[in-house]
Design a protein around this motif. Structure first.
Motif: not given
Length: 111
Positions: A38, A42-43, A46, A53, A55, A99, A102-103
């Protein structure tokens, strides 16, 4: 004891091979081995591996053929496959992608 298969993970210049139990999702195996699938945001937020998602993308250099609906979109638009939708069943090589938000990758970068 369950059968394991080697998964080679390319993270920048580093190459690491981990043994993964057949049938595990790639996302879970990577996270358990300490790899980050991620981005920084996002980590923390998610979908937990439900394929919603978008990501947890990785580039699959060699491995299973695409089977998830997301894979068709990834191939068409040139973005990574979702690691949560890949079941490890045979040796494979994957590359982690950076990334930024986000992703997402930076515009114009393929990873």
């Amino acid at each position: 004891m369950s059968e394991t298969v080697p998964v080679t993970v390319v993270d920048g210049e580093e190459r690491t091979t981990i043994d993964v139990a057949c049938g595990r999702t790639l996302r879970d195996a990577l996270l358990d081995a300490g790899f980050e699938v991620y981005g920084s945001v996002s980590k923390h937020g998610n979908c937990g591996g439900r394929g919603l998602c978008g990501t947890c993308g990785v580039e699959v250099a060699s491995g299973p053929e695409p089977t998830h609906w997301h894979d068709a979109a990834a191939a068409r638009y040139g973005y990574p496959r979702l690691s949560c939708r890949i079941t490890v069943a045979a040796p494979m090589t994957v590359r982690l992608v950076e990334k930024v938000m986000w992703g997402q990758l930076l515009p114009g970068e393929s990873g």
